[in-house]
Write an enzyme that holds these catalytic residues in place. Structure first.
Site, short mmCIF file in Angstrom:
data_model
loop_
_atom_site.label_atom_id
_atom_site.label_comp_id
_atom_site.label_asym_id
_atom_site.label_seq_id
_atom_site.Cartn_x
_atom_site.Cartn_y
_atom_site.Cartn_z
N ASP A 79 0.84 -1.20 0.00
CA ASP A 79 0.00 0.00 0.00
C ASP A 79 0.88 1.25 0.00
OD1 ASP A 79 -2.24 1.61 0.06
OD2 ASP A 79 -2.77 1.18 2.13
N LYS A 80 0.24 2.35 -0.39
CA LYS A 80 0.90 3.67 -0.38
C LYS A 80 0.04 4.59 0.46
CE LYS A 80 -0.38 6.84 -2.95
NZ LYS A 80 -0.93 8.23 -3.00
N HIS A 81 0.68 5.45 1.25
CA HIS A 81 -0.08 6.46 2.00
C HIS A 81 0.52 7.83 1.70
CE1 HIS A 81 -2.31 8.33 5.28
NE2 HIS A 81 -1.20 8.99 5.53
N SER A 82 -0.37 8.80 1.43
CA SER A 82 0.11 10.15 1.16
C SER A 82 -0.34 11.07 2.28
CB SER A 82 -0.48 10.63 -0.17
OG SER A 82 -0.41 12.03 -0.26
N THR A 119 -9.19 10.55 -1.51
CA THR A 119 -9.40 9.56 -2.58
C THR A 119 -10.84 9.03 -2.59
OG1 THR A 119 -7.09 8.97 -2.39
CG2 THR A 119 -8.48 7.37 -3.50
N ARG A 167 -8.01 14.55 20.31
CA ARG A 167 -6.89 15.42 19.89
C ARG A 167 -7.41 16.63 19.11
NH1 ARG A 167 -3.74 11.73 16.19
NH2 ARG A 167 -2.48 13.56 15.78
N SER A 182 -1.25 7.21 14.77
CA SER A 182 -2.58 7.28 14.17
C SER A 182 -2.55 6.69 12.75
CB SER A 182 -3.02 8.75 14.14
OG SER A 182 -4.17 8.90 13.37
N LYS A 186 -3.62 2.15 11.66
CA LYS A 186 -4.63 1.75 10.66
C LYS A 186 -3.98 0.94 9.54
CE LYS A 186 -5.77 6.12 10.72
NZ LYS A 186 -6.26 7.47 10.60
N LYS A 187 -2.79 1.32 9.12
CA LYS A 187 -2.09 0.59 8.05
C LYS A 187 -1.71 -0.81 8.53
CE LYS A 187 -2.40 3.59 4.90
NZ LYS A 187 -3.30 3.28 3.77
N1 URA Z 1 -3.96 11.56 9.45
C1 URA Z 1 -4.28 10.62 10.37
O1 URA Z 1 -4.82 9.57 10.04
N2 URA Z 1 -3.98 10.89 11.67
C2 URA Z 1 -3.38 12.01 12.08
O2 URA Z 1 -3.13 12.16 13.26
C3 URA Z 1 -3.06 12.98 11.11
C4 URA Z 1 -3.35 12.73 9.79
#
Ligand code: URA
Length: 435
Positions: A79-82, A119, A167, A182, A186-187
């Protein structure tokens, strides 16, 4: 350990033991730790920071707060995260390109955040496409198409949902260890085998200074690798829009044209190939990034990436033949007109964030989470830096729902473009961070 003892330790600058953090996150998830205690914990971390070891512990505890997906697939799960930007539609191209290289890409994406597009909102402009399918359909689409880009459907890292909500209202979002935990919890819960991060830097990104982008990228890479997920990050330029468009259906249309080989904007191509090549290297498909780039480029010329995208759209409920027929299947905005600058000269810089705000003004992004967005609107044909502008050359085309929003967006676009002397080209890939 009592929550207040753990908070006290962090407040006083001591480091936290992994089992204590685990217990605290379990209490945060079940609700036995109060909102005040979560807020105090977040503020203590904000001021005191966390060692890498503590951040890994926090990330793993948050990963384990809900379902952790497992995949049984005949290729690497990647996977890629931006970190988000303007005209950043790379996921739409990169996921099917990687699938065409034998990878599986179960991509769990988000909605727009602040001035940046999401996305999921882009995919919502495809008629019938299920952005929130059940787990079974998600698994089937990943298996059959090699890629599935969806929103979160199962309970991945529920601790993050509660912690992020607190937060958000206690001025503790901007903490590198908390952002790291954070994103990565999830990843990791999505069951990935390899990850690449695209940390954007510049006037359209959340990070506008290189030192901040480096700090975040290094934290993400160290913690992901420390948590057992092989990860590399690229810091890439966001001082101008990436694709020459911003807006949901417009970015989908651009991705379709790219996958069909009808356009290959150099900056989009460069970053897409670079990110993909990192994953092919990490997954052992290629032994260097030059070979990976060539393999990925071949998925465009052979039409294989386009086939994977087409299959993904179809399995997830979109129209058959969407790619070839996107021009008729994506709804156009009622008003499509150019906006011209007031001066003649070269585009010397762009206040890129403003372009994202123009899309929000048009109704293509959200001011509050409950806003309904108009997928048809946005900006296309956006000029990049260094282009010569005169009275005949528009800055972009505005796609608007009505005259009032057109006029507001036109003012914002004009103020976003700084016209002056010719400047040198800026690099697209600014740094590579490895574990
Ligand atoms: N994106 C996230 O998923 N968590 C954060 O804390 C900031 C950006």
């Amino acid at each position: 350990m009592l929550p207040q003892e753990l908070i006290r330790r962090k407040r006083d600058g001591a480091s936290l033991k992994r089992e204590d953090v685990k217990e605290f996150i379990a209490g945060l998830t079940s609700g036995s730790v109060s909102e005040g205690q979560v807020a105090a914990f977040a503020m203590a971390v904000f001021f005191r920071g966390m060692s890498r070891e503590e951040a890994v512990g926090l990330t793993l505890a948050m990963r384990d707060s809900g379902t952790v997906l497992q995949w049984d697939l005949p290729g690497p799960v990647v996977d890629k995260h931006s970190s988000g930007g303007i005209g950043d539609n790379l996921s739409l191209m990169l996921a099917p390109m990687l699938a065409a290289c034998g990878c599986y890409v179960p991509m769990i994406s988000g909605r727009g955040l602040g001035h940046t597009g999401g996305t999921l909102d882009k995919l919502d402009s495809i008629p019938g496409y299920a952005t929130q399918p059940g787990l079974e359909l998600f698994r089937r689409a990943t298996r059959e198409a090699g890629c599935a880009i969806i929103g979160q459907t199962v309970d991945l890292a529920p601790a993050d949902k509660r912690l992020y909500g607190i937060r958000d209202v206690t001025a503790t979002v901007e903490s590198v260890p908390l952002i790291t935990a954070s994103i990565l919890s999830k990843k990791l819960a999505a069951g990935l085998g390899h990850l690449v991060l695209d940390v954007k830097m510049g006037s359209g990104a959340f990070m506008t200074r290189m030192a901040d982008a480096e700090e975040l990228a290094e934290s993400l890479v160290d913690v992901a690798n420390g948590a057992g997920l092989p990860t590399t990050a690229l810091i890439t330029d966001m001082s101008e829009p990436l694709a020459p468009c911003a807006g949901n259906a417009l970015e989908v249309a651009h991705a379709c044209e790219f996958l069909l080989g009808r356009r290959g904007d150099p900056r989009v191509m460069d970053i897409t190939l670079a990110l993909g090549a990192e994953l092919l290297l990490s997954a052992g498909i290629d032994s260097d990034t030059t070979a990976g780039r060539a393999r990925l480029a071949a998925t465009l010329s052979s039409g294989k990436a386009a086939e994977h995208f087409e299959r993904m759209v179809q399995v997830l409920g979109g129209p058959k033949g969407f790619l070839s027929n996107h021009q008729t299947l994506l709804a156009p905005a009622p008003i499509i007109r150019p906006v011209h600058g007031d001066e003649e000269g070269f585009v010397s810089s762009i206040r890129t964030r403003e372009l994202g705000l123009a899309v929000i003004e048009l109704g293509g992004g959200r001011r509050v989470a409950s806003d309904v967005i108009d997928h048809r609107v946005g900006l296309s044909g956006l000029l990049g830096k260094g282009v010569h502008v005169d009275r005949t050359q528009p800055l972009c085309l505005i796609h608007a729902a009505d005259e009032a929003s057109f006029n507001k967006a036109a003012d914002i676009v004009k103020s976003a473009y700084v016209i002056g002397e010719r400047t040198g080209e800026s690099a697209t890939i600014l740094a590579r961070i490895t574990g």
